[in-house]
Design a protein around this motif. Structure first.
Motif, short mmCIF file in Angstrom:
data_model
loop_
_atom_site.label_atom_id
_atom_site.label_comp_id
_atom_site.label_asym_id
_atom_site.label_seq_id
_atom_site.Cartn_x
_atom_site.Cartn_y
_atom_site.Cartn_z
N THR A 200 0.83 -1.20 0.00
CA THR A 200 0.00 0.00 0.00
C THR A 200 0.86 1.26 0.00
N ASN A 201 0.51 2.20 -0.87
CA ASN A 201 1.15 3.51 -0.88
C ASN A 201 0.53 4.38 0.20
N LEU A 202 1.36 5.04 0.97
CA LEU A 202 0.86 5.88 2.06
C LEU A 202 1.63 7.19 2.10
N HIS A 203 0.92 8.28 2.43
CA HIS A 203 1.58 9.57 2.64
C HIS A 203 2.04 9.72 4.07
N THR A 204 1.49 8.91 4.97
CA THR A 204 1.64 9.18 6.38
C THR A 204 2.57 8.20 7.08
N LEU A 205 3.55 8.74 7.78
CA LEU A 205 4.51 7.91 8.49
C LEU A 205 3.86 7.14 9.63
N ASP A 206 2.95 7.78 10.36
CA ASP A 206 2.35 7.09 11.50
C ASP A 206 1.57 5.87 11.06
N THR A 207 0.86 5.97 9.94
CA THR A 207 0.11 4.84 9.43
C THR A 207 1.04 3.70 9.03
N ALA A 208 2.11 4.03 8.32
CA ALA A 208 3.07 3.02 7.91
C ALA A 208 3.69 2.33 9.11
N ARG A 209 4.05 3.11 10.13
CA ARG A 209 4.65 2.51 11.33
C ARG A 209 3.67 1.58 12.04
N ASN A 210 2.42 1.97 12.12
CA ASN A 210 1.43 1.22 12.89
C ASN A 210 0.95 -0.06 12.21
N TYR A 211 0.93 -0.06 10.87
CA TYR A 211 0.28 -1.16 10.17
C TYR A 211 1.21 -2.05 9.35
N CYS A 212 2.36 -1.57 8.97
CA CYS A 212 3.19 -2.31 8.03
C CYS A 212 4.41 -2.92 8.71
N GLU A 213 4.67 -4.19 8.40
CA GLU A 213 5.85 -4.84 8.96
C GLU A 213 7.12 -4.45 8.20
N ARG A 214 6.93 -3.89 7.03
CA ARG A 214 8.07 -3.45 6.22
C ARG A 214 7.71 -2.15 5.54
N ILE A 215 8.66 -1.23 5.50
CA ILE A 215 8.44 0.08 4.88
C ILE A 215 9.48 0.30 3.79
N ILE A 216 9.01 0.70 2.63
CA ILE A 216 9.89 1.08 1.53
C ILE A 216 9.73 2.58 1.31
N GLY A 217 10.82 3.32 1.43
CA GLY A 217 10.78 4.76 1.23
C GLY A 217 11.35 5.12 -0.13
N MET A 218 10.62 5.96 -0.87
CA MET A 218 11.05 6.37 -2.20
C MET A 218 11.28 7.88 -2.26
N ALA A 219 12.28 8.27 -3.01
CA ALA A 219 12.55 9.68 -3.26
C ALA A 219 13.09 9.80 -4.67
N VAL A 220 12.50 10.68 -5.47
CA VAL A 220 12.91 10.94 -6.86
C VAL A 220 13.04 9.62 -7.63
N GLY A 221 12.05 8.73 -7.45
CA GLY A 221 11.98 7.51 -8.23
C GLY A 221 12.84 6.37 -7.73
N GLN A 222 13.64 6.59 -6.70
CA GLN A 222 14.54 5.56 -6.20
C GLN A 222 14.12 5.09 -4.81
N VAL A 223 14.46 3.84 -4.50
CA VAL A 223 14.26 3.32 -3.15
C VAL A 223 15.43 3.78 -2.29
N VAL A 224 15.12 4.59 -1.27
CA VAL A 224 16.18 5.12 -0.40
C VAL A 224 16.10 4.53 1.01
N PHE A 225 15.05 3.75 1.27
CA PHE A 225 14.94 3.05 2.55
C PHE A 225 14.13 1.78 2.33
N ASP A 226 14.54 0.69 2.97
CA ASP A 226 13.82 -0.57 2.91
C ASP A 226 14.11 -1.34 4.18
N GLY A 227 13.12 -1.40 5.07
CA GLY A 227 13.35 -2.08 6.33
C GLY A 227 12.14 -2.04 7.23
N PRO A 228 12.25 -2.57 8.44
CA PRO A 228 11.13 -2.55 9.40
C PRO A 228 10.92 -1.15 9.97
N PRO A 229 9.76 -0.90 10.55
CA PRO A 229 9.49 0.43 11.13
C PRO A 229 10.52 0.84 12.18
#
Length: 288
Positions: A200-229
């Motif tokens: 799921t794409n999310l704008h909100t950090l709190d939602t991602a932290r609360n619901y997702c076991e893994r978070i992928i962060g993107m900036a300018v088309g690239q993956v700049v973070f991939d890991g647990p909350p």
């Protein structure tokens, strides 16, 4: 295992997604976060093949999704259900029919053209609506529902596809905090009970932290973070969202939906559990 290998997408001179490599085991709940324009929606649309990658390849198990065409592509889009921010319901059709449209790729073309659905499909649709707690809306026109109700109808329609993967593109962006919580609770329930991969794409950090076991962060088309909350540190947030105009650290409350509210919400219950004690009235109204 789902695997994106060196996937890029270019629109003219704009590189929307830039050489993404990601592996996602079956059954994970993954949140993709980042600023608007970071490439999140394009990434999901490539996974579902609504948009083709410019380069790279997409794999699900032994299947190269990025090379599929014709019936095999339609089967993939059935197995990889998509939920959109704007719901994509048919406003002038009743809720029950909107949900049953999720069966289109499971049935003969003639029946789909004539909009003929059988008793079993109606029962499945009612069960899906019951699971989302909105069975009482079955005979209402979809356009008369609130935004939160429409998003739950969209999730019920996706469940009708019996998907192996569920993609949600900003599913709570236009919802109030209470409805956002109900929708996210439903997605997490589907992930945990059925073992379906949810991205799921999310704008909100709190939602991602609360619901997702893994978070992928993107900036300018690239993956700049991939890991647990737990690894989403201040430095990681800065890499994803940048800094303020004055160079200050981004305040996470700027992205908050205040989703952790104390207001009660209806629990999400499996359809089989609900059917045992369900009021039969909606089924009778639906002509079952």
């Amino acid at each position: 295992m789902f695997h994106l290998k060196n996937v890029s997408r270019r629109f003219g001179s704009h590189l929307a997604v830039d050489t993404v490599n990601v592996e996602i085991p079956q059954g994970q709940m993954v949140g993709v976060i980042g600023r608007s324009g970071a490439g999140k929606s394009t990434l999901l649309r490539m996974i579902n093949r609504l948009v083709d990658p410019t380069s790279g390849s997409i794999h699900f198990g032994d299947t190269e999704v990025s090379s599929l065409s014709g019936e095999r592509l339609r089967n993939w889009q059935r197995d990889c259900a998509m939920i959109f921010q704007q719901f994509n319901l048919v406003p002038r059709l009743d809720v029950l029919t909107n949900v049953m449209l999720g069966r289109l790729n499971h049935r003969p073309t003639v029946l789909s053209i004539l909009n003929i659905f059988g008793r079993e499909e109606r029962i499945m649709a009612i069960a899906a609506l019951e699971r989302l707690g909105i069975e009482q809306t079955a005979l209402q026109m979809a356009g008369t529902l609130s935004g939160g109700q429409q998003q739950r109808v969209a999730i019920a329609r996706a469940l009708m596809q019996n998907p192996k993967m569920l993609l949600a593109d900003e599913p709570i962006a236009s919802l109030d905090p209470l409805n956002a919580k109900i929708v996210m609770d439903a997605l997490r329930d589907i992930n945990e009970r059925e073992g379906i991969t949810v991205i799921t794409n999310l704008h909100t950090l709190d939602t991602a932290r609360n619901y997702c076991e893994r978070i992928i962060g993107m900036a300018v088309g690239q993956v700049v973070f991939d890991g647990p909350p737990s690894e989403l540190t201040a430095d990681a947030v800065r890499a994803i969202y940048g800094t303020g105009a004055d160079g200050s650290q981004i305040d996470e409350t700027m992205t908050s939906t205040s989703i952790n509210i104390a207001a009660p919400s209806a629990p999400v219950v499996l359809a089989s559990e609900r059917l045992e004690s369900a009021n039969p009235k909606p089924l009778a109204l639906a002509g079952l």
